[in-house]
Design an enzyme around this catalytic site. Structure first.
Site, PDB file in Angstrom:
ATOM      1  N   HIS A   1     -17.348 -28.852   8.687  1.00  0.00           N
ATOM      2  CA  HIS A   1     -16.107 -29.319   9.024  1.00  0.00           C
ATOM      3  C   HIS A   1     -15.753 -29.149  10.261  1.00  0.00           C
ATOM      4  O   HIS A   1     -15.339 -27.980  10.484  1.00  0.00           O
ATOM      5  CB  HIS A   1     -15.129 -28.681   7.829  1.00  0.00           C
ATOM      6  CG  HIS A   1     -13.670 -29.510   7.665  1.00  0.00           C
ATOM      7  ND1 HIS A   1     -13.335 -30.284   8.571  1.00  0.00           N
ATOM      8  CD2 HIS A   1     -12.665 -29.621   6.881  1.00  0.00           C
ATOM      9  CE1 HIS A   1     -12.263 -30.910   8.454  1.00  0.00           C
ATOM     10  NE2 HIS A   1     -11.904 -30.554   7.440  1.00  0.00           N
TER      11      HIS A   1
ATOM     12  N   TYR B   1      -9.283 -27.760  11.941  1.00  0.00           N
ATOM     13  CA  TYR B   1      -9.465 -26.313  11.357  1.00  0.00           C
ATOM     14  C   TYR B   1     -10.276 -25.593  12.246  1.00  0.00           C
ATOM     15  O   TYR B   1     -10.360 -25.692  13.492  1.00  0.00           O
ATOM     16  CB  TYR B   1     -10.224 -26.616  10.141  1.00  0.00           C
ATOM     17  CG  TYR B   1      -9.329 -27.180   9.005  1.00  0.00           C
ATOM     18  CD1 TYR B   1      -8.249 -26.409   8.509  1.00  0.00           C
ATOM     19  CD2 TYR B   1      -9.269 -28.557   8.651  1.00  0.00           C
ATOM     20  CE1 TYR B   1      -7.302 -26.732   7.527  1.00  0.00           C
ATOM     21  CE2 TYR B   1      -8.346 -29.120   7.556  1.00  0.00           C
ATOM     22  CZ  TYR B   1      -7.492 -28.356   7.146  1.00  0.00           C
ATOM     23  OH  TYR B   1      -6.575 -28.611   6.243  1.00  0.00           O
TER      24      TYR B   1
ATOM     25  N   HIS C   1      -9.976 -32.265  12.585  1.00  0.00           N
ATOM     26  CA  HIS C   1      -8.681 -32.261  11.708  1.00  0.00           C
ATOM     27  C   HIS C   1      -7.872 -30.842  11.996  1.00  0.00           C
ATOM     28  O   HIS C   1      -7.040 -30.537  11.307  1.00  0.00           O
ATOM     29  CB  HIS C   1      -8.581 -32.319  10.247  1.00  0.00           C
ATOM     30  CG  HIS C   1      -9.368 -33.248   9.632  1.00  0.00           C
ATOM     31  ND1 HIS C   1      -9.626 -33.723   8.431  1.00  0.00           N
ATOM     32  CD2 HIS C   1      -9.939 -34.619  10.411  1.00  0.00           C
ATOM     33  CE1 HIS C   1     -10.352 -34.899   8.348  1.00  0.00           C
ATOM     34  NE2 HIS C   1     -10.273 -35.398   9.274  1.00  0.00           N
TER      35      HIS C   1
END
Ligand SMILES: Cc1cc2nc3c(=O)[nH]c(=O)nc-3n(C[C@H](O)[C@H](O)[C@H](O)COP(=O)(O)O)c2cc1C
Length: 369
Positions: free
Chosen positions: A170, A175, A173
């Protein structure tokens, strides 16, 4: 209307072969008390695999670092109990003929202290910032960076051992990995800060460590986005040249497939071309790309803030998607909210049953079905 069969062509992507082009987008659901995926979670993913999804990417699941978790009841990707729970998920998905990758996650400064595990450990991020100028946590030391890189590598190795078909990192976004990419949250003056190439150093270390942990043949998917949850208008790359410079080193470090997170798949990424972010990524890197963003939802009903309440699948939207897929703009199509509303979304679309598809509503998040 275009032929939906295009969505159901098998995909041979080198290390990853899939029965069709439909991917379940990663979606945090917070239904894992004690951070362990339980029967409810097993059945939730089983249902989507039985519903025809080719590749499931799980909800974000946090790696084994004290500050990795940001929200209560998110499943861990470390420790015997959580990994045993994930093995049951993997077995259930495989039994239905699907494939599955965990989305490996560290939330960085978005962590709310008090969330377990980690208790009062503050959010960890490149400069302690959750958003430009907003310091809420701890600026990571070199030891912290090394610990997090090692935690990602351990999670990657565990994913392979448990029987997953790939991993997704990931990097999107806003993070942790994206907090390094974004100049708004990375103001370091060491080798992890500076221009985008330097701000990519942390991600490159994570990818390389995961690659070393899983070997050459195991697929690594990397999710990235221009937008941040802290700022929907933020951008890492303003031109195709900048995007190419950004993605090249990630390819060299070991990424096999890019998951290009956009909120609306039909929006052109740069002026002068209709290609979306996945289209540009595929063209510039030669790597397979996953598109995402409001698939199966009616654009006319999208509120400006991008929040919930879409209409059901609309033939017009599917048409545009399929035309792009036919033109090989991208390889795979991730579906998020439409799959929360319709576990059988893929099978229903294959059968042309658009009228049977339920509209997504935010209320649906109140239970895991
Ligand atoms: C409830 C919910 C939870 C989400 N959680 C994650 C997540 O854990 N990781 C991630 O990368 N994206 C997450 N997303 C974004 C989705 O993966 C997807 O990119 C987004 O919903 C757009 O796709 P859609 O329009 O088909 O829903 C989440 C979205 C929703 C609606």
């Amino acid at each position: 209307m275009s032929n939906v069969d295009t969505l159901f062509r098998p995909a041979e992507l080198g290390k990853l072969n899939l029965k069709n082009r439909i991917v379940m987008a990663p979606m945090t659901r917070t239904y894992s008390p004690g951070n362990v995926p339980n029967d409810l979670v097993v059945d939730y993913y089983r249902r989507r695999a039985a519903g025809g999804v080719g590749l499931i990417i799980t909800e974000g699941t946090f790696v084994g670092h004290k500050a990795a978790s940001g929200y209560p009841n998110v499943p861990a990707f470390a420790g015997n109990d959580a990994l045993a729970g994930w093995k049951r998920v993997v077995d259930a998905v495989h039994a239905e003929g699907g494939k599955i990758a965990p989305q490996l996650w560290h939330v960085g400064a978005i962590r709310r202290p008090g969330v377990m595990p980690g208790g009062d450990t503050p959010g960890h991020s490149p400069s302690g910032m959750v958003a430009p100028g907003k310091v809420t946590g701890h600026a990571m030391t070199q030891d912290d960076i090394d610990d997090v890189v090692a935690a990602f590598a351990q999670a990657a190795a565990d994913a392979k051992d448990v029987g997953f078909d790939a991993i997704e990192l990931h990097g999107a976004h806003g993070y942790l990995i994206d907090q390094f990419f974004w100049d708004g949250t990375n103001q370091r003056d060491d080798s992890y800060g500076g221009d985008l190439a330097a701000r990519s150093k942390f991600a490159l270390e994570v990818v390389a460590a995961c690659r070393a942990a899983v070997g050459e043949d195991f697929p690594i998917i990397f999710r990235f986005s221009q937008w941040k949850q802290q700022d929907y208008t933020a951008r890492l790359c303003e031109t195709p040249e900048a995007l190419s410079d950004f993605l090249g080193p990630l390819c060299d470090a070991g990424v096999d497939i890019f998951h290009c997170s956009t909120r609306r798949f039909w929006e052109p990424e740069f002026e002068g071309s209709d290609l979306n972010l996945a289209g540009w990524t595929r063209k510039l890197t030669g790597k397979p790309a996953i598109t995402v963003g409001s698939v199966g939802l009616n654009a006319d009903f999208l509120p400006e803030d991008g929040s919930a309440n879409f209409n059901a699948a609309e033939p017009a939207s599917i048409d545009n998607l399929i035309t792009r897929l036919e033109q090989d703009e991208f390889d795979l199509v991730a579906v998020g909210r439409a799959l929360i509303a319709n576990p059988e979304w893929a099978n229903q679309v294959a059968d042309g049953n658009f009228e049977k598809l339920a509209a997504y509503e935010k209320e649906m998040l109140k239970e895991l079905k």
